[in-house]
Every structure is written in C-alpha cells, then in structure tokens.
Design an enzyme around this catalytic site. Sequence first.
Site, PDB file in Angstrom:
ATOM      1  N   ASN A 101      -6.219   4.675   4.213  1.00 45.41           N
ATOM      2  CA  ASN A 101      -5.052   3.715   3.457  1.00 45.41           C
ATOM      3  C   ASN A 101      -4.517   2.924   4.647  1.00 45.41           C
ATOM      4  O   ASN A 101      -3.856   3.603   5.530  1.00 45.41           O
ATOM      5  CB  ASN A 101      -4.180   5.002   2.782  1.00 45.41           C
ATOM      6  CG  ASN A 101      -2.919   4.294   2.341  1.00 45.41           C
ATOM      7  OD1 ASN A 101      -2.751   3.015   2.227  1.00 45.41           O
ATOM      8  ND2 ASN A 101      -1.970   5.027   2.066  1.00 45.41           N
ATOM      9  N   LYS A 123      -2.464   0.726   4.238  1.00 39.33           N
ATOM     10  CA  LYS A 123      -0.807   0.457   3.776  1.00 39.33           C
ATOM     11  C   LYS A 123      -0.706  -1.143   3.991  1.00 39.33           C
ATOM     12  O   LYS A 123      -1.650  -2.009   3.952  1.00 39.33           O
ATOM     13  CB  LYS A 123      -0.025   1.227   4.693  1.00 39.33           C
ATOM     14  CG  LYS A 123      -0.313   2.862   4.617  1.00 39.33           C
ATOM     15  CD  LYS A 123       0.579   3.648   4.875  1.00 39.33           C
ATOM     16  CE  LYS A 123       0.332   5.038   5.078  1.00 39.33           C
ATOM     17  NZ  LYS A 123       1.309   6.048   5.293  1.00 39.33           N
ATOM     18  N   HIS A 139       0.638   7.260  -4.730  1.00 41.61           N
ATOM     19  CA  HIS A 139       1.090   7.662  -3.374  1.00 41.61           C
ATOM     20  C   HIS A 139       2.370   8.000  -3.176  1.00 41.61           C
ATOM     21  O   HIS A 139       3.171   7.345  -4.014  1.00 41.61           O
ATOM     22  CB  HIS A 139       0.677   6.539  -2.426  1.00 41.61           C
ATOM     23  CG  HIS A 139       0.708   6.688  -0.809  1.00 41.61           C
ATOM     24  ND1 HIS A 139       1.907   6.848  -0.176  1.00 41.61           N
ATOM     25  CD2 HIS A 139      -0.160   7.089  -0.021  1.00 41.61           C
ATOM     26  CE1 HIS A 139       1.621   7.354   0.862  1.00 41.61           C
ATOM     27  NE2 HIS A 139       0.104   7.452   1.200  1.00 41.61           N
ATOM     28  N   GLU A 147       4.778   6.861  -0.967  1.00 43.28           N
ATOM     29  CA  GLU A 147       5.528   5.913  -0.815  1.00 43.28           C
ATOM     30  C   GLU A 147       5.886   5.041  -1.776  1.00 43.28           C
ATOM     31  O   GLU A 147       7.101   4.437  -2.107  1.00 43.28           O
ATOM     32  CB  GLU A 147       4.615   5.043   0.266  1.00 43.28           C
ATOM     33  CG  GLU A 147       4.745   5.770   1.546  1.00 43.28           C
ATOM     34  CD  GLU A 147       3.543   5.463   2.636  1.00 43.28           C
ATOM     35  OE1 GLU A 147       2.956   4.510   2.395  1.00 43.28           O
ATOM     36  OE2 GLU A 147       3.713   6.402   3.661  1.00 43.28           O
ATOM     37  N   GLU A 169      -1.173  15.235  -0.672  1.00 43.03           N
ATOM     38  CA  GLU A 169      -0.508  14.732   0.529  1.00 43.03           C
ATOM     39  C   GLU A 169       0.934  15.429   0.650  1.00 43.03           C
ATOM     40  O   GLU A 169       1.826  14.859   0.111  1.00 43.03           O
ATOM     41  CB  GLU A 169      -0.469  13.289   0.534  1.00 43.03           C
ATOM     42  CG  GLU A 169      -1.887  12.692   0.552  1.00 43.03           C
ATOM     43  CD  GLU A 169      -1.785  11.237   0.993  1.00 43.03           C
ATOM     44  OE1 GLU A 169      -2.414  11.055   2.008  1.00 43.03           O
ATOM     45  OE2 GLU A 169      -0.987  10.432   0.265  1.00 43.03           O
ATOM     46  N   GLY A 203       2.391  10.495   8.122  1.00 41.59           N
ATOM     47  CA  GLY A 203       2.937   9.606   9.225  1.00 41.59           C
ATOM     48  C   GLY A 203       3.740  10.337   9.953  1.00 41.59           C
ATOM     49  O   GLY A 203       4.751   9.698  11.098  1.00 41.59           O
ATOM     50  N   SER A 242      -1.517  12.952   8.384  1.00 44.58           N
ATOM     51  CA  SER A 242      -1.416  12.978   9.998  1.00 44.58           C
ATOM     52  C   SER A 242      -3.087  13.626  10.179  1.00 44.58           C
ATOM     53  O   SER A 242      -3.346  14.159  11.054  1.00 44.58           O
ATOM     54  CB  SER A 242      -0.687  13.773  10.593  1.00 44.58           C
ATOM     55  OG  SER A 242       0.744  13.184  10.288  1.00 44.58           O
TER      56      SER A 242
END
Length: 254
Positions: free
Chosen positions: A9, A11, A97, A99, A169, A175, A215
């Site tokens: 990903n 991003k 996702h 985010e 996730e 992150g 991560s």
Amino acid sequence: MRKQIAAANWKMNLTVSEAEKLTDDLLNTGFSLHPNQQVVLGVPFPYLINVEQRVSNKPNVFVAAQNCSDKSNGAYTGEVSVTMLKSIQVTYVIIGHSERREYNHEDNALLAAKVDIALANGIKPIFCCGEPLQIRESEQQNGYVETQLKESLFHLDAQAIKGFVIAYEPIWAIGTGRTASSEQAQQMHAHIRKVLAGKYGEEIAATISILYGGSVKAANAVEIFGQPDVDGGLVGGASLIASEFAAIINSLKK
Ligand code: PEP
C-alpha cells in the site's frame, strides 16, 4: 490451497518517476513466487496504468487501486469508478482501509456497497478491518471486527465470498512501528475465519485469504506469515523500499 499474498500500500507517496523506478527495482530483485502466491501493488490512481504496464507480463503480480467509488458513473466530481479501473486492467481494489474510514468517514454500509460494485465489475476487493487502540485495550476487538465483517460482507452469498481477500489491520499497529505479536495476529485471524465459517461453512472459510497489516517488515514477516491463519500481509511503509518488500514477498508461506 488458498492464496498467499504480499500486498503493498503505497498510500499518497511517490512521484510518477519514483513509482516507475520502485516497480522496476522490485521486479529486478528477482523475488520468486510459487503458484499459490501473489504480489499486489496498491498504487496511487494517477500511476496505475504505468505500473500495470510494467507488471502485466509478470505472472502473479497485479495492481490494486487504493479506493473506488460506490457509484458506477455520473456527476461525482473527483471520484474514480470500478468501471474506470476495469478499463485499465486493474485487478484488485483496497476497500475500507482504516485511513479512509477515519479521514473520509467511510462506514460499514458504504463499504458493503463498494464491495458489491467491485465484485459486480470483476475487480477483487481487499477488504480491510481492524480495531482502534481503545477497543484493543478494553479487550473488545473480537466483537468489533466481527461487526465490521457482518455489516460489510455478510450480505454476500457463498459463491461471492469464496477466495475473497480480507486484511486484518489493527489500527494501533499501522505506521506506528508497533506490530501485533504473531500470537495476537494468529488469534484474530483464527477468530475471523471462525466467524466466516459460522456463516459460510468451514470449506468456504478455508478458501479466504486473511492478510495481516500493521508495521510488517522484512525482520518480522517470516514469523507473522508463518502463523497458520495468516496468509500474507498488507504492507505500507516497508513496501516503499524495493529490497525490503522483496524480502517480505520471499517470506510468504509456500
Ligand atoms: C497499511 O497502510 O495498510 C499499513 C499496514 O501500513 P504500515 O505497514 O506502514 O504499518
């Protein structure tokens, strides 16, 4: 045997020349894939064609969009439809996702509609789920993730969910450098598979690939991917370094 997938990903990172170089560098690392293994590159919209052209003759290497609209076409300025993605041979789309859930307020019902329109157009969803830190700290993660699955996927019939791809996730691990332990990953992946088996039966649940995201790095991939219910990973930061992501690809279970 269900698919083992190393998904990147990227991003909102990279310029077009950087994206092309990263793709070329990755392909030049000479990673090897068994027939049940795939690499999926989650590329920003403007570079999907460039990357797709580079990987199109590589067996088992595909591109993914990082989002799609829940509408098929029309007056939705700034949106990208699955019809558009299909017209440039995009294979996968990342849906839900964390985010996008957080910054774009995407809820389970909207994500169900995105899953439907992707499947109807032959684009494979990578459906993301996972709990925030306060839910993990209050030990409510199993119920939280179960609700995400029920509200976004359980309207699908067995045929549609067969061979589906889910990415677990935990938001507290994305992150942050803080990875779920391999035990925590396995426990949740087994729970997800049990929930799926309860709805669709064990045989169908066993066909569903459940990726871990949060991560993942070359240093921890072998241990995490080695868990029985972990079928690879969705990788953010570490996928931006060709050699690092190649090592992650080579950590997939055979
Ligand atoms: C992600 O963006 O899906 C992700 C897991 O990011 P990272 O690997 O950087 O934690």
